[in-house]
Design an enzyme around this catalytic site. Sequence first.
Site, PDB file in Angstrom:
ATOM      1  N   GLY A  10      49.986  76.622   6.498  1.00  0.00           N
ATOM      2  CA  GLY A  10      50.042  77.091   7.837  1.00  0.00           C
ATOM      3  C   GLY A  10      51.279  76.437   8.316  1.00  0.00           C
ATOM      4  CG  LEU A  12      56.617  79.097   8.165  1.00  0.00           C
ATOM      5  CD1 LEU A  12      56.940  80.789   7.579  1.00  0.00           C
ATOM      6  CD2 LEU A  12      57.614  78.269   8.318  1.00  0.00           C
ATOM      7  N   GLY A  13      53.217  77.980  11.571  1.00  0.00           N
ATOM      8  CA  GLY A  13      52.685  78.259  12.835  1.00  0.00           C
ATOM      9  C   GLY A  13      53.212  77.411  14.037  1.00  0.00           C
ATOM     10  CG  LEU A  15      49.882  71.807  15.650  1.00  0.00           C
ATOM     11  CD1 LEU A  15      50.026  71.659  16.776  1.00  0.00           C
ATOM     12  CD2 LEU A  15      48.217  71.754  14.749  1.00  0.00           C
ATOM     13  CG  ASP A  35      52.784  80.128   6.966  1.00  0.00           C
ATOM     14  OD1 ASP A  35      52.557  79.324   7.703  1.00  0.00           O
ATOM     15  OD2 ASP A  35      52.680  81.296   7.055  1.00  0.00           O
ATOM     16  CB  ILE A  36      50.081  83.520   4.510  1.00  0.00           C
ATOM     17  CG1 ILE A  36      49.544  84.669   3.662  1.00  0.00           C
ATOM     18  CG2 ILE A  36      50.225  83.958   5.740  1.00  0.00           C
ATOM     19  CD1 ILE A  36      48.048  84.938   3.698  1.00  0.00           C
ATOM     20  CE1 TYR A 141      40.900  78.236  15.663  1.00  0.00           C
ATOM     21  CE2 TYR A 141      40.331  78.291  17.936  1.00  0.00           C
ATOM     22  CZ  TYR A 141      41.071  77.603  16.743  1.00  0.00           C
ATOM     23  OH  TYR A 141      42.088  76.863  16.935  1.00  0.00           O
ATOM     24  CE  LYS A 145      40.466  75.215  13.957  1.00  0.00           C
ATOM     25  NZ  LYS A 145      41.352  74.748  13.131  1.00  0.00           N
TER      26      LYS A 145
END
Length: 306
Positions: A10, A12-13, A15, A35-36, A141, A145
């Site tokens: 992940g 390119l998100g 964070l 990243d996807i 979500y 988590k």
Amino acid sequence: MIKQRILITGALGQLGVSLIRVLSKRSDTYILATDINAPKEEIDVDFECVNALDTNRLEELIVQQKIDCIYHLAAILSAKGEKNPFQSWHVNVNSFQVTVELAIKHKVQRVFWPSSIAVYGEDKNPINAPQQVDMNPLTMYGVSKLACEKLMIYYHQKFNLDIRSLRLPGVLSSDPAGGGTTDYAVEMVQAVKNGKDYTCFLAPQTELPMIYIDDVVIAIEQLMESNLSNQERAHSYNIMGFSLTPAMLESQLHKMGYPAEVHYAPDYRQQIAESWPRTIQDQFARDHWGWAPQFDLEKSIKQMTP
Ligand code: AKB
């Protein structure tokens, strides 16, 4: 000489982009970002397009690149997750399971994984929510988590996996988040700094804990480098910078000389925000590894490029 070989999912998100900026400056660290999606601009580190659920490809990369540290950041955030809760659970929990299984199998030394204030939900909108309390999250979500927070403790106890975690509030940054309930803050700053009016999807007095991205990155680095006892490692640590309402953000932007108008049209995200705490206690992080935020609201807004 390379001392650490990191894989990020992940990447390119919100964070990941900031974390890479900081970690890539270390001369003794190799970084493989995954990243996807493919990056829109060139990034400074090795990159491969991989779905965080693709066990086989991730395993090949971990072995080929002799990865010894994983930052597992891939996730579907709260608001987007409510559009398809089944997918939210599938992506958030199963990608966590893939990461952890590979980390254990290949003796990865340390894993970082972010949790969220979305795990709260029992007591509607409390002030100063404690680190540990009964939790009944409203969103998938939050449920995912919370499940992973429990799994984190389980894998640590069962396999001695060194997995560390922060329970993050809304994050302000120049890079957009995408799919979160706290995204309004980034959207409002970007619009108003660009001289455009903004319609906020939360009501003006909705108070939530927030933090500036540079503080998050510093916290991740501190947490990953600190010597924690076994008991301390079992926490997903609360951290926060400041509490914020849309009205406070609007007024701060006007005070700083940005005259664009803000309108309010709360939607389904209002209910999510109201289930989260207004502020959270981060004393455990302060006591265990010296957490202290550097950025208040004004300083954060100044840093954010429109
Ligand atoms: C979201 O709004 O979903 C995220 C979070 C608080 O984890 N920013």
